[in-house]
Write a protein that holds these residues in place. Structure first.
Motif, PDB file in Angstrom:
ATOM      1  N   GLU A  27       0.876  -1.185   0.112  1.00  8.24           N
ATOM      2  CA  GLU A  27       0.004   0.109   0.003  1.00  8.24           C
ATOM      3  C   GLU A  27       0.983   1.210  -0.164  1.00  8.24           C
ATOM      4  OE1 GLU A  27      -3.304   0.373  -0.512  1.00  8.24           O
ATOM      5  OE2 GLU A  27      -3.351  -1.981  -0.989  1.00  8.24           O
ATOM      6  N   CYS A  28       2.315   1.173   0.359  1.00  2.00           N
ATOM      7  CA  CYS A  28       2.943   2.168   0.307  1.00  2.00           C
ATOM      8  C   CYS A  28       3.360   2.645  -1.259  1.00  2.00           C
ATOM      9  CB  CYS A  28       4.188   1.935   1.019  1.00  2.00           C
ATOM     10  SG  CYS A  28       4.300   1.803   2.691  1.00  2.00           S
ATOM     11  N   PHE A  29       3.061   1.740  -2.265  1.00  2.00           N
ATOM     12  CA  PHE A  29       3.329   2.122  -3.570  1.00  2.00           C
ATOM     13  C   PHE A  29       2.175   2.445  -4.335  1.00  2.00           C
ATOM     14  CE2 PHE A  29       6.832  -0.472  -2.052  1.00  2.00           C
ATOM     15  CZ  PHE A  29       8.012  -0.210  -2.888  1.00  2.00           C
ATOM     16  N   THR A  30       2.306   2.907  -5.598  1.00  2.00           N
ATOM     17  CA  THR A  30       1.252   3.179  -6.337  1.00  2.00           C
ATOM     18  C   THR A  30       0.785   2.047  -6.979  1.00  2.00           C
ATOM     19  OG1 THR A  30       2.829   3.744  -8.202  1.00  2.00           O
ATOM     20  CG2 THR A  30       1.994   5.482  -7.078  1.00  2.00           C
ATOM     21  N   GLU A  31      -0.302   2.058  -7.691  1.00  2.00           N
ATOM     22  CA  GLU A  31      -0.851   0.521  -8.200  1.00  2.00           C
ATOM     23  C   GLU A  31       0.109   0.328  -9.249  1.00  2.00           C
ATOM     24  OE1 GLU A  31      -3.161  -2.148  -8.569  1.00  2.00           O
ATOM     25  OE2 GLU A  31      -3.801  -0.452  -7.463  1.00  2.00           O
ATOM     26  N   ASP A  32       0.886   1.004  -9.979  1.00  4.14           N
ATOM     27  CA  ASP A  32       2.112   0.548 -10.993  1.00  4.14           C
ATOM     28  C   ASP A  32       3.400   0.759 -10.217  1.00  4.14           C
ATOM     29  OD1 ASP A  32       1.854   3.515 -11.073  1.00  4.14           O
ATOM     30  OD2 ASP A  32       2.158   3.595 -13.236  1.00  4.14           O
ATOM     31  N   GLY A  33       3.599   0.829  -9.098  1.00  5.93           N
ATOM     32  CA  GLY A  33       5.099   0.955  -8.720  1.00  5.93           C
ATOM     33  C   GLY A  33       5.974  -0.248  -8.977  1.00  5.93           C
TER      34      GLY A  33
END
Length: 138
Positions: A27-33
Motif C-alpha cells: 500500500e506504500c506503492f502506487t498501483e503501478d509502482g
C-alpha cells in the motif's frame, strides 16, 4: 496535500522492516509502482524487480514468510539510523541507512549500510531502487 519524504519513508520502514507486513508495504506503492534491487543477482531467490502493487505484495509476503523460518534477527532500532537527502526534484529523495544488528555471544555488532532512492507520486512510492548487499537476503 502530498506526503512529505519523512512520512513516505516512515510508512515504508514501518511496513517493511518493523512489522514485515506485505499488505501494508504494498500500500506504500502506487498501483503501478516499481521495486528494484539492482545489486541482487538475476538468479537469486529475492526478486530483483517487481512491477505493480499486487506483485510487490505477493513477492514480499513470500520473502517475509521465508525470513520467519530463519533465525535472522531484526535490526536494533535504537542503534540504527538514517538520513534523508532531499533533492531538487520534489518527487525524489534518497535514504542513507545504517542498520545495526546486535552481535551474539560477545561478538561485535554488525552494521549494514544501504542506500534507497525513492520517486513518489501522490504520496506513494512510484519507484524504489534499493541498493543493499545481496547477502542480506540469502
Amino acid at each position: 496535500m502530498s506526503a512529505t519524504p519523512q512520512e513516505v519513508f516512515g510508512r515504508y520502514i514501518h511496513a517493511g522492516t518493523v512489522t514485515r507486513d506485505a499488505d501494508a508495504l504494498a500500500e506504500c506503492f502506487t498501483e503501478d509502482g516499481v521495486f528494484e534491487a539492482p545489486l541482487v543477482p538475476a538468479d537469486a531467490a529475492f526478486p530483483r524487480r517487481l512491477v505493480g502493487r499486487a506483485r510487490i505484495r505477493s513477492a514480499m509476503a513470500a520473502h517475509y514468510e521465508q525470513q520467519a523460518k530463519t533465525d535472522r534477527p531484526a535490526p536494533n532500532f535504537e542503534k540504527s539510523g538514517y538520513v534523508l537527502h532531499i533533492t531538487s526534484d520534489p518527487d525524489v529523495f534518497i535514504a542513507e541507512i545504517d542498520s545495526v544488528f546486535d552481535g551474539e555471544d560477545g561478538e561485535a555488532d554488525t552494521a549494514v549500510c544501504l542506500v534507497q532512492i525513492f520517486r513518489v507520486r501522490d504520496g506513494r512510492i512510484a519507484r524504489l531502487r534499493d541498493y543493499f548487499t545481496p547477502a542480506l537476503v540469502e
